[in-house]
Design an enzyme around this catalytic site. Structure first.
Site, PDB file in Angstrom:
ATOM      1  N   LYS A 199       0.928  -1.119  -0.025  1.00  0.00           N
ATOM      2  CA  LYS A 199      -0.228   0.038   0.075  1.00  0.00           C
ATOM      3  C   LYS A 199       1.036   1.270  -0.547  1.00  0.00           C
ATOM      4  CE  LYS A 199      -3.904  -1.252   2.913  1.00  0.00           C
ATOM      5  NZ  LYS A 199      -4.028  -1.280   4.918  1.00  0.00           N
ATOM      6  N   GLY A 375       9.810  -2.701  11.538  1.00  0.00           N
ATOM      7  CA  GLY A 375       9.185  -1.107  11.659  1.00  0.00           C
ATOM      8  C   GLY A 375      10.449  -0.920  11.846  1.00  0.00           C
TER       9      GLY A 375
END
Ligand code: ADP
Ligand code: MG
Length: 395
Positions: A199, A375
Site C-alpha cells: 500500500k 518496523g
C-alpha cells in the site's frame, strides 16, 4: 553524530546490561525456527565477554501483554545461545527484576553471560514505566542498546532505562544506524531508492523523506497501481487505494519539485485471481483487462529498473515488487534483488517482507546491509529519530 559504543568502555568487572532483540520465531514444540536475530547479537555479546564484562541480556519475545506465559519464556533462547557459544558460560534467570535477578547477577563471574526472562512479562515494559526501568537499571553499570529491531519503541528496557544508566551502542545497533544513517545523510550518487509493498498509505513518509535525497525512486508492488491509476490507467481489479489517490498525486508533484525521477511500471504481470495458480499474462500498463489484477512488475519494467540500479552508487530497497510469496509473481522482486548484487554500490535492504524476499533469493550476504529491524528500519527510513537510538550517548 557518531554514538558511543561498547568499544568506548573499559569493561573488566563491569556489569553490561544489554538490550538485545531475541524475538525469534518458534514452532509449537518451542523450537527456534530462525535464529538470525540471536546470531546478529553475537559480536556484541562475545566482545563484552572477551573483555571481562559480566554480560546480562534482556529481550522481549512475542506479545505476552504484561503477564507471565510459559510459551513466551526466553529459557529456550538461553539454551540456544549456550549452544552457539560453547566456550562461554550462559545461564538463565526466570525473572528480569527483583531478588532472584539480583542474586543471579551477583553470582556472575567476569565474562559470564546471563539471560533474563522476557521483559514483556512485566506490564511496565511497554508503558515505559519508570519504576520498572529503575529496577532493571539496578542490575547493570552500563546500558548497552543492541536491539535495533525494537529501537522504534519507547519501552522501559529500550529507552526509559537510559535515565538511570549511561548508554552505549552495541555493534549491531552501530552498524544499522551507521550504514543507513550515512546512506541517508551522505549518499554517494546516483542514489536510487526502490519502494514497493502492498500500500501507498504504508509508505508515504518513506517516500516523502527519500524524494528530496534520491536521483531516482523506483515504484513497484501493489502501491504502483494507485500511482498508475492517478495517471489515468485502468488497473482493473488491482489493489488501488481510492483514498490514497490524492496522496499519490501529491507525491508525483513532490518528485517534480525536487527534480527526482519517479519511475512507475510500464508493464505488469496481470492475473485473473489473487492465487498462486491463477491464469496470468504480461500486459503493458494501458492494457490491463477489467477482470485482471497486477501482481508483479513486468519484464520491460524489470529491465528499466535494473539499468537504474546497476548504474547507482547507493541503493536502498524497501517493499517487494510483487506478491513474491507466490512463485508466479516473484520474478520482479528476485530480479531487483539480483541487480542489487551486481551494482558497484552501497546496497541496503530494510523491511520485514523485503528481507524475507532477499533471503529467499539467496542473495542476503551479497548486500552491504540487510536490516534486522522491520518496523524500526521503516521508521528510520522515514527520517524519524528512534527512541532507542536517541538515548545512546554521543561521542
Ligand atoms: P516490507 O515488510 O518489506 O516493508 P510490505 O509489508 O510493505 O513490505 O509489503 C509486502 C507485501 O506486499 C507482500 O506480502 C506482498 O505480497 C504485497 N504485495 C506486493 N505487490 C503486490 C501487489 N501487486 N498486489 C498485492 N499485494 C502486493
Ligand atoms: Mg511487511
Amino acid at each position: 553524530m557518531p554514538k558511543r559504543t561498547i568499544e568506548d568502555v573499559a569493561w573488566r568487572g563491569k556489569r553490561a546490561l544489554v538490550r538485545v532483540d531475541f524475538n525469534v520465531p518458534m514452532n509449537d514444540g518451542g523450537e527456534i525456527t530462525d535464529d538470525t536475530r540471536i546470531r546478529a547479537a553475537l559480536p556484541t555479546i562475545t566482545y563484552l565477554s572477551d573483555h571481562g564484562a559480566r554480560v546480562i541480556l534482556m529481550s522481549h519475545l512475542g506479545r505476552p501483554k504484561g503477564e507471565r506465559s510459559e510459551k513466551y519464556s526466553l529459557a529456550p533462547v538461553a539454551r540456544h545461545l549456550q549452544s552457539l557459544l560453547p566456550d562461554k558460560s550462559v545461564s538463565f534467570c526466570p525473572d528480569a527484576i527483583g531478588e532472584t535477578a539480583e542474586q543471579a547477577v551477583a553470582a556472575l563471574a567476569d565474562g559470564a553471560i546471563l539471560v533474563l526472562e522476557n521483559v514483556r512479562f512485566y506490564a511496565g515494559e511497554e508503558k515505559n514505566d519508570r519504576d520498572l526501568a529503575k529496577q532493571l537499571a539496578e542490575l547493570g553499570d552500563v546500558f548497552v542498546n543492541d536491539a535495533f529491531g525494537t529501537a522504534h519503541r519507547a519501552h522501559a528496557s529500550t529507552a526509559g532505562i537510559a535515565d538511570y544508566l549511561p548508554c552505549v551502542a552495541g555493534f549491531l545497533m552501530e552498524k544499522e544506524v551507521g550504514v543507513m544513517g550515512e546512506a541517508l545523510a551522505n549518499p554517494e550518487h546516483p542514489f536510487v531508492a526502490i519502494i514497493g509493498g502492498a500500500k501507498v498509505s504504508d509508505k508515504i513518509s518513506v517516500i516523502e523523506n527519500l524524494l528530496p535525497k534520491v536521483d531516482a525512486l523506483l515504484i513497484g508492488g501493489g502501491m504502483a497501481n494507485t500511482f498508475l491509476s492517478v495517471q489515468g490507467y485502468d488497473m482493473g481489479k488491482s489493489l488501488v487505494e481510492a483514498d490514497a489517490k490524492g496522496t499519490a498525486a501529491r507525491l508525483l508533484e513532490l518528485a517534480k519539485q525536487h527534480n527526482s525521477r519517479l519511475l512507475l511500471p510500464v508493464d505488469v504481470v496481470a492475473a485473473k485471481a489473487f492465487s498462486a495458480d491463477a491464469e496470468h499474462a504480461v500486459r503493458n500498463v494501458d492494457a490491463v483487462q477489467p477482470d485482471e489484477m497486477a501482481l508483479d512488475i513486468g519484464p520491460e519494467t524489470v529491465k528499466q529498473y535494473q539499468a537504474e540500479i546497476r548504474n547507482a552508487k547507493t541503493v536502498i530497497w524497501n517493499g517487494p515488487m510483487g506478491v513474491f510469496e507466490m512463485p508466479a509473481f516473484a520474478k520482479g522482486t528476485f530480479a531487483i534483488a539480483e541487480a542489487m548484487t551486481e551494482a558497484d554500490a552501497t546496497t541496503i535492504v530494510g523491511g520485514g517482507d523485503s528481507v524475507a524476499a532477499v533471503e529467499q533469493a539467496g542473495v542476503a550476504d551479497k548486500m552491504s546491509h540487510v536490516s534486522t529491524g522491520g518496523g524500526a528500519s521503516l521508521e528510520f527510513l522515514e527520517g524519524k529519530l528512534l527512541p532507542g537510538v536517541a538515548v545512546i550517548a554521543e561521542k
